[in-house]
Design an enzyme around this catalytic site. Structure first.
Site, PDB file in Angstrom:
ATOM      1  N   GLU A 175     -58.713  62.101 -66.761  1.00 17.81           N
ATOM      2  CA  GLU A 175     -60.109  63.035 -66.009  1.00 17.81           C
ATOM      3  C   GLU A 175     -59.229  64.178 -65.070  1.00 17.81           C
ATOM      4  O   GLU A 175     -59.361  64.131 -64.334  1.00 17.81           O
ATOM      5  CB  GLU A 175     -61.106  62.278 -66.050  1.00 17.81           C
ATOM      6  N   GLU A 299     -61.573  56.329 -73.281  1.00 18.41           N
ATOM      7  CA  GLU A 299     -63.266  55.124 -72.795  1.00 18.41           C
ATOM      8  C   GLU A 299     -64.287  55.398 -73.987  1.00 18.41           C
ATOM      9  O   GLU A 299     -64.127  57.113 -73.915  1.00 18.41           O
ATOM     10  CB  GLU A 299     -62.950  55.721 -71.788  1.00 18.41           C
TER      11      GLU A 299
HETATM   12  O1  AHR Z   1     -65.117  54.114 -66.742  1.00 18.45           O
HETATM   13  C1  AHR Z   1     -65.849  54.427 -65.665  1.00 18.45           C
HETATM   14  C2  AHR Z   1     -65.139  55.749 -64.848  1.00 18.45           C
HETATM   15  O2  AHR Z   1     -65.143  56.607 -66.397  1.00 18.45           O
HETATM   16  C3  AHR Z   1     -63.607  55.789 -65.203  1.00 18.45           C
HETATM   17  O3  AHR Z   1     -63.313  55.759 -63.980  1.00 18.45           O
HETATM   18  C4  AHR Z   1     -63.157  57.183 -65.937  1.00 18.45           C
HETATM   19  O4  AHR Z   1     -62.217  57.616 -65.636  1.00 18.45           O
HETATM   20  C5  AHR Z   1     -64.926  57.790 -66.177  1.00 18.45           C
HETATM   21  O5  AHR Z   1     -65.276  58.888 -65.436  1.00 18.45           O
END
Ligand code: AHR
Length: 495
Positions: A175, A299
Site C-alpha cells: 500500500e 488483501e
Molecule cells: O489487513 C489490514 C490492513 O489493511 C493491512 O495492514 C493494510 O495493508 C490494509 O490497509
C-alpha cells in the site's frame, strides 16, 4: 423455488487456477501471529517449536498454498534483522500501526520460513520499501536464499539454518499509496525499479517480484505503474479491496448484528470485486497482452467494526454465514479470472478481519469462511472450464444483483468440481446441469447453510455453520443440485 440451468463445456478449458488463489495473509497485527499462530515453546497450548498444533493441522487440512507475511502496513516498518538470532536479545519495537503494542520480534524470518516449509506452502514475504533501505531489502533476500559464502549466508548459518530456504514470492512495498509511504504512482514506480534491481536470484532461487498495485478502483495507479515497469522487473502487481458493508470507514457495520438490507448491501459491495478485477485486467491487457504480469489480490475480505470490548487496533471480528457467501463469491470471481489473477490472500488468516480461524486461549473455532475454503480446495491447480448459468435477481432497494455465483473446474485426473453460492435470503434454487459429453461414476456434494445469515460458530458452543453432505440427484438423466437460499454448495464429479 427457482429452476436454473448450469451449462458446462467439459472440453473447453479456459485457464489454469493457480493454487495460490486459495492463499492467506498473516500480519503482526492484533492476535494473528502471537496467540493465533505462535504461542512460544513454553506455552501450555500444544505446539511444535512454538506453532500451535491445532491451527497448524487446520491449515494443512485446507491445503494452504501460500502465506503472506509480515504485513500489511506492518511490513513497511519491519526491520528483519530485529527478528533473528537469540530471542532474548531481539529488539523490542512499537507496533505503530496496530494498537501501539510492544512487538518483541520473537516470531521472525526463521519462524516464518520454517512454518511455511512444514505446511508445504509458499512463503510470500513483503519487503520494506516505505521505511527500509535498498541494502536492507537486498540483504534479507541474500540471508534467506544464498547458499554460498557471504556475510548474510554466514549470519543465517550462525543462527542455525545451514541451507537457504526456497523463496518465490517477494513483495516490494505494501500500500505504497497509503500506509506504505503516501506515494504517487510515478514516484513509487521509480522507487520500485530501484529496489527490485537489487533483489537478486541466488543459488538457483528464482524470485517472483510483486509490485504494489492499486487500491480498489484506482485505475490510474495501474496505468502509471504499468507504463513504467516491465515484465522483466515485475512478475505481478497487487490489488487490495475490502468489503465494507456500509461503505463508511468510520461506521462499517457489525459482524454478527445486521438487518437483511445490510446483508444485501454487503453482497453488493463484494460483487464490486468483479468490476475492479475486470477493469484492472483491461488496463493490464493493454500494457501486457501476453499476460506475463499477474494480478495478485493479496488483501480481500469483509472489514467490520471490531467486536465490542476488544482493542480497536486489533481488528478482531466474528464471522457468520454472510461471510461464507462473501468468500464463495470472491473465490468464484478469482477462478473465473484466473487467466490474470494468479494469487489471492484473504485478510487475515487468524483472529483478524475475515479470519478462517479464531482462537481464545487454548480454544479454536473454525469459521464459516474456513469451511468455504475446504469445499473449494479441489479447485487448486485445476483447469477452469467454460460454464454459464441462468440466474435470478435478488436484493433490496438499490442493492440488486444476480443471486447465484459459480465456477467449474477439471482436475488433472479429469474429475470436475462445481462450486455455487446463492445469496438470496428467501429463494431456494434447483440447478439442472447440462454437462455435455461428460459422464461421471460418482457425485459427492457438500453444503454450507444456516438457519439465519447471522449464525456463527462460537467458543464452547456447538458449531452452527459447518459443511454437511448433500445428495446430488439425477432427474431425467441430468444432474440436479439443490441450492437453498443463503447457501454455498460444492459438487465433485468423479470420472
Ligand atoms: O489487513 C489490514 C490492513 O489493511 C493491512 O495492514 C493494510 O495493508 C490494509 O490497509
Amino acid at each position: 423455488m427457482k429452476e436454473l440451468k448450469l451449462t458446462v463445456n467439459p472440453q473447453k478449458t479456459k485457464s489454469h487456477i493457480n493454487r495460490e488463489i486459495y492463499g492467506h495473509f498473516s500480519e503482526h497485527l492484533g492476535r494473528c501471529i502471537y496467540e493465533g499462530i505462535y504461542v512460544g515453546e513454553d506455552s501450555p497450548i500444544p505446539n511444535k517449536k512454538g506453532i500451535r498444533t491445532d491451527v497448524f493441522e487446520a491449515l494443512k487440512n485446507i491445503r494452504i498454498p501460500v502465506l503472506r507475511w509480515p504485513g500489511g502496513c506492518f511490513a513497511d516498518e519491519y526491520h528483519w534483522k530485529d527478528g533473528i538470532g537469540d530471542k532474548s536479545s531481539r529488539k523490542k519495537m512499537v507496533n505503530t500501526n496496530w494498537g501501539g503494542v510492544v512487538e518483541d520480534n520473537s516470531f521472525g524470518t526463521h519462524e516464518f520460513m520454517d512454518l511455511c516449509e512444514e505446511l508445504g506452502c509458499e512463503p510470500y514475504v513483503s519487503g520494506n520499501l516505505g521505511s527500509g533501505t535498498v541494502q536492507e531489502m537486498a540483504e534479507w533476500i541474500e540471508y534467506m536464499t544464498f547458499d554460498g559464502i557471504s556475510p548474510m549466508a554466514e549470519l543465517r548459518r550462525k543462527n542455525g539454518r545451514e541451507k537457504p530456504w526456497k523463496l518465490k514470492y517477494f513483495g516490494i512495498g505494501n500500500e505504497s499509496w497509503g500506509c506504505g509511504g503516501n506515494m504517487r504512482p510515478e514516484f513509487y514506480s521509480d522507487k520500485y525499479k530501484q529496489y527490485q534491481c537489487f533483489c537478486k536470484n541466488y543459488s538457483g532461487n528464482q524470485l517472483y517480484k510483486v509490485a504494489c498495485g492499486p487500491s480498489d478502483k484506482d485505475y490510474n495507479w495501474t496505468e502509471v505503474l504499468l507504463s513504467n515497469v516491465t515484465s522483466q522487473q515485475t512478475q505481478a502487481i497487487s490489488l487490495h479491496y475490502y468489503t465494507v458493508p456500509t461503505g463508511n470507514w468510520s461506521h462499517k457495520g457489525a459482524a454478527t448484528v445486521f438487518e437483511d438490507s445490510e446483508y444485501y448491501a454487503t453482497i453488493a459491495k463484494t460483487l464490486f470485486m468483479e468490476e475492479i478485477v475486470t477493469k484492472h485486467s483491461e488496463v493490464m491487457d493493454r500494457h501486457d497482452p501476453e499476460k506475463k504480469i499477474g494480478l495478485i489480490v493479496d488483501e480481500w475480505g469483509c472489514w467490520y467494526d471490531v467486536e465490542e470490548g476488544t482493542n480497536p487496533g486489533f481488528l478482531y471480528q466474528q464471522n457468520t454465514m454472510r461471510d461464507a457467501i462473501v468468500a464463495a463469491i470472491n473465490l468464484n470471481i478469482f477462478n473465473e479470472h484466473s487467466d490474470r489473477v494468479v494469487m489471492a490472500n484473504i485478510a487475515q488468516v487468524i483472529n483478524v478481519l475475515q479470519a478462517v480461524i479464531l482462537t481464545e486461549g487454548e480454544r479454536m473455532v473454525l469459521t464459516p469462511t474456513y469451511h468455504v475454503f475446504d469445499l473449494y480446495k479441489e479447485h487448486q491447480d485445476a483447469e477452469l472450464l467454460e460454464s454459464s448459468i441462468e440466474n435470478f435477481i435478488t436484493g433490496t432497494g438499490s442493492d440488486r444483483f444476480n443471486a447465484v455465483s459459480k465456477s467449474v473446474s477439471k482436475d488433472k485426473d479429469g474429475n470436475v468440481l462445481i462450486t455455487l453460492s446463492n445469496a438470496s435470503l428467501d429463494e431456494d434454487a434447483k440447478v439442472v446441469c447440462d454437462l455435455g459429453e461428460f459422464g461421471f461414476s460418482k457425485a459427492e456434494g457438500r453444503i454450507i447453510c444456516a438457519d439465519d445469515p447471522r449464525d456463527f460458530n462460537d467458543f464452547d458452543k456447538d458449531p452452527k455453520v459447518f459443511p454437511k453432505d448433500l445428495a446430488a440427484e439425477t432427474e431425467n438423466g441430468s444432474l440436479v443440485i439443490s441450492l437453498p437460499a443463503c447457501s454455498v454448495v460444492s459438487v465433485r464429479l468423479f470420472k
